[in-house]
Design a protein around this motif. Structure first.
Motif, mmCIF file in Angstrom:
data_model
loop_
_atom_site.group_PDB
_atom_site.id
_atom_site.type_symbol
_atom_site.label_atom_id
_atom_site.label_comp_id
_atom_site.label_asym_id
_atom_site.label_seq_id
_atom_site.Cartn_x
_atom_site.Cartn_y
_atom_site.Cartn_z
ATOM 1 N N ALA A 122 -18.414 4.955 4.232
ATOM 2 C CA ALA A 122 -17.890 4.341 3.115
ATOM 3 C C ALA A 122 -16.500 3.591 3.683
ATOM 4 N N ALA A 123 -15.713 4.256 4.746
ATOM 5 C CA ALA A 123 -14.752 3.549 5.018
ATOM 6 C C ALA A 123 -14.787 2.503 6.241
ATOM 7 N N LEU A 124 -15.829 2.781 7.087
ATOM 8 C CA LEU A 124 -16.166 1.568 7.801
ATOM 9 C C LEU A 124 -16.733 0.514 7.138
ATOM 10 N N ARG A 125 -17.657 0.633 6.226
ATOM 11 C CA ARG A 125 -18.077 -0.647 5.228
ATOM 12 C C ARG A 125 -17.205 -1.169 4.740
ATOM 13 N N GLU A 126 -15.848 -0.481 4.450
ATOM 14 C CA GLU A 126 -14.903 -1.233 3.751
ATOM 15 C C GLU A 126 -13.959 -2.140 4.585
ATOM 16 N N LYS A 127 -13.993 -1.768 5.695
ATOM 17 C CA LYS A 127 -13.402 -2.795 6.679
ATOM 18 C C LYS A 127 -14.024 -3.903 6.827
ATOM 19 N N LEU A 128 -15.395 -3.852 6.943
ATOM 20 C CA LEU A 128 -16.306 -4.979 6.997
ATOM 21 C C LEU A 128 -16.388 -5.773 5.825
ATOM 22 N N LEU A 129 -15.986 -5.211 4.708
ATOM 23 C CA LEU A 129 -16.016 -5.962 3.395
ATOM 24 C C LEU A 129 -14.679 -6.709 3.126
ATOM 25 N N CYS A 130 -13.528 -6.017 3.733
ATOM 26 C CA CYS A 130 -12.237 -6.763 3.956
ATOM 27 C C CYS A 130 -12.357 -7.819 4.707
ATOM 28 N N ASP A 131 -12.844 -8.054 5.727
ATOM 29 C CA ASP A 131 -13.131 -9.296 6.506
ATOM 30 C C ASP A 131 -13.930 -10.191 5.785
ATOM 31 N N ASP A 132 -15.247 -9.696 5.267
ATOM 32 C CA ASP A 132 -15.787 -10.849 4.332
ATOM 33 C C ASP A 132 -15.312 -11.270 3.157
ATOM 34 N N LEU A 133 -14.493 -10.671 2.572
ATOM 35 C CA LEU A 133 -13.615 -11.104 1.331
ATOM 36 C C LEU A 133 -12.344 -11.831 1.832
ATOM 37 N N GLY A 134 -11.900 -11.934 3.039
ATOM 38 C CA GLY A 134 -10.709 -12.449 3.446
ATOM 39 C C GLY A 134 -9.507 -11.521 3.177
ATOM 40 N N LEU A 135 -9.665 -10.481 3.147
ATOM 41 C CA LEU A 135 -8.483 -9.386 2.838
ATOM 42 C C LEU A 135 -8.038 -8.840 3.906
ATOM 43 N N ASP A 136 -6.688 -8.558 3.875
ATOM 44 C CA ASP A 136 -5.918 -7.782 4.900
ATOM 45 C C ASP A 136 -6.191 -6.205 4.492
ATOM 46 N N ASP A 137 -6.841 -5.517 5.377
ATOM 47 C CA ASP A 137 -6.953 -4.021 5.285
ATOM 48 C C ASP A 137 -5.518 -3.133 4.753
ATOM 49 N N THR A 138 -4.539 -3.655 5.694
ATOM 50 C CA THR A 138 -3.254 -2.808 5.136
ATOM 51 C C THR A 138 -2.731 -3.065 3.639
ATOM 52 N N THR A 139 -2.806 -4.360 3.300
ATOM 53 C CA THR A 139 -2.466 -4.711 1.895
ATOM 54 C C THR A 139 -3.553 -4.325 0.972
ATOM 55 N N LEU A 140 -4.702 -4.237 1.417
ATOM 56 C CA LEU A 140 -5.848 -3.494 0.157
ATOM 57 C C LEU A 140 -5.457 -2.026 0.132
ATOM 58 N N GLU A 141 -5.018 -1.071 1.392
ATOM 59 C CA GLU A 141 -4.502 0.283 1.255
ATOM 60 C C GLU A 141 -3.407 0.395 0.085
ATOM 61 N N LEU A 142 -2.502 -0.575 0.389
ATOM 62 C CA LEU A 142 -1.218 -0.694 -0.564
ATOM 63 C C LEU A 142 -1.516 -1.015 -1.961
ATOM 64 N N THR A 143 -2.571 -1.739 -2.197
ATOM 65 C CA THR A 143 -3.124 -2.267 -3.571
ATOM 66 C C THR A 143 -3.704 -0.966 -4.073
ATOM 67 N N LYS A 144 -4.441 0.029 -3.347
ATOM 68 C CA LYS A 144 -5.068 1.009 -3.997
ATOM 69 C C LYS A 144 -3.958 1.927 -4.653
ATOM 70 N N ILE A 145 -2.681 2.117 -3.711
ATOM 71 C CA ILE A 145 -1.595 3.057 -4.052
ATOM 72 C C ILE A 145 -1.166 2.572 -5.364
ATOM 73 N N GLY A 146 -0.780 1.184 -5.351
ATOM 74 C CA GLY A 146 -0.296 0.721 -6.555
ATOM 75 C C GLY A 146 -1.305 0.734 -7.774
ATOM 76 N N LEU A 147 -2.601 0.739 -7.616
ATOM 77 C CA LEU A 147 -3.629 0.888 -8.635
ATOM 78 C C LEU A 147 -3.311 2.347 -9.270
ATOM 79 N N LEU A 148 -3.100 3.320 -8.406
ATOM 80 C CA LEU A 148 -3.106 4.654 -8.649
ATOM 81 C C LEU A 148 -2.050 5.039 -9.823
ATOM 82 N N GLY A 149 -0.886 4.073 -9.672
ATOM 83 C CA GLY A 149 0.212 4.370 -10.807
ATOM 84 C C GLY A 149 -0.099 3.551 -11.954
ATOM 85 N N ARG A 150 -1.271 2.729 -12.020
ATOM 86 C CA ARG A 150 -1.635 1.991 -13.550
ATOM 87 C C ARG A 150 -3.046 2.657 -14.106
#
Length: 231
Positions: A122-150
C-alpha cells in the motif's frame, strides 16, 4: 532491466506449491507494464492451482523510474519497525549504483532521483499514485496529519494506516486500511484544496514537521510515530 527469479511458495490456505516469479528490481522505464501492475495491485499476485486462493508475496525489490525521477526500495511491511536500519541499507545500495564509483553520466542521473523507502504494497502504491496525480509525497503525509485533526470518527489504531487510493478533478480518495492484510476498512474523500493549503504553507506552520518527514528516504507519517528498533 528488471530482474526476476522463479520460486515455489506454499499456498497460505492449503499448502500447495505455487510458482512465483519474484522480482529483485523493476525498471519502470523499460517495463512500464510492471509499474501499472503495482498500481492495479496485480503485481506479484498468484492464484493457487489447487484451491484457487489468490495471494501476494511481500515486496522486496528496488523500483527505478528515471523518467519520473523515482528510486524506491520496497520492503515488507513487517520490517517497518527497523526503518532506520532500512534507510541506511537503501542509502548504501543507492550509493553503489549512483555514487562516486559510478560513471559521470550515471552520477548525474542519480542526482535527479528522489530516493525513497517503503514498507508494504500500500505504501509503495501510494508513492506511484502521488506521481500520477502530481502530488508531492511529503506534502501528502502532512495533509494526512492535518486530516486527523478534522476527522472525529476515524479507525485509528496501531494496525491501521491512512493511504491514498486515487483522485479525480478536485477530489482525493483515501482509505483506512488494515495494515497486515492491506485491505480497506473505511473510505475518505477529501477536497484537493486540503492538500493545496498545506503545499502553500511550506515555510509556515508545517515547516518543522516537513523537515522531519523529509530527513531521510522513509517519507511517511510512520517516521514520526514508529520508534525504530535499529541499534
Amino acid at each position: 532491466m528488471s530482474v526476476f527469479r522463479t520460486v515455489n511458495l506454499p499456498c497460505p490456505a492449503c499448502g500447495a506449491a505455487v510458482g512465483f516469479e519474484l522480482v529483485a528490481s523493476v525498471n519502470a522505464d523499460r517495463a512500464p507494464a510492471l509499474r501499472t501492475a503495482i498500481v492495479d495491485e496485480s503485481f506479484q499476485r498468484e492464484a493457487c492451482p489447487a484451491c484457487g486462493t489468490s495471494f501476494r508475496v511481500d515486496p522486496r525489490f528496488s523500483l527505478i523510474d528515471h523518467g519520473r525521477r523515482q528510486w524506491i526500495a520496497a520492503l515488507p511491511l513487517a520490517e517497518r519497525r527497523g526503518w532506520e536500519r532500512a534507510e541506511a541499507g537503501a542509502n548504501a545500495v543507492f550509493e553503489r549504483a549512483y555514487g562516486p564509483g559510478a560513471s559521470a553520466t550515471i552520477r548525474a542521473i542519480g542526482a535527479t532521483l528522489r530516493r525513497r523507502v517503503t514498507f508494504g504494497w500500500a505504501a509503495l502504491r501510494e508513492k506511484l499514485l502521488c506521481d500520477d496525480l502530481g502530488l508531492d509525497d511529503t506534502t501528502l503525509e502532512l495533509t494526512k496529519i492535518g486530516l486527523l485533526g478534522r476527522v472525529t470518527s476515524a479507525p485509528i489504531a496501531h494496525d491501521t494506516e491512512l493511504r491514498l487510493q486515487g483522485g479525480a478533478g478536485e477530489q482525493l480518495l483515501f482509505a483506512w486500511i488494515r495494515a497486515a492484510g492491506e485491505t480497506p476498512i473505511e473510505w475518505l474523500q477529501v477536497e484537493r484544496s486540503a492538500y493545496d493549503e498545506v503545499a502553500a504553507d511550506a515555510a509556515g506552520d508545517w515547516a518543522e514537521l516537513r523537515a522531519e518527514l523529509a530527513a531521510g528516504p522513509f517519507v511517511d507519517t510512520g517516521r514520526l510515530t514508529i520508534a525504530s528498533t535499529a541499534p
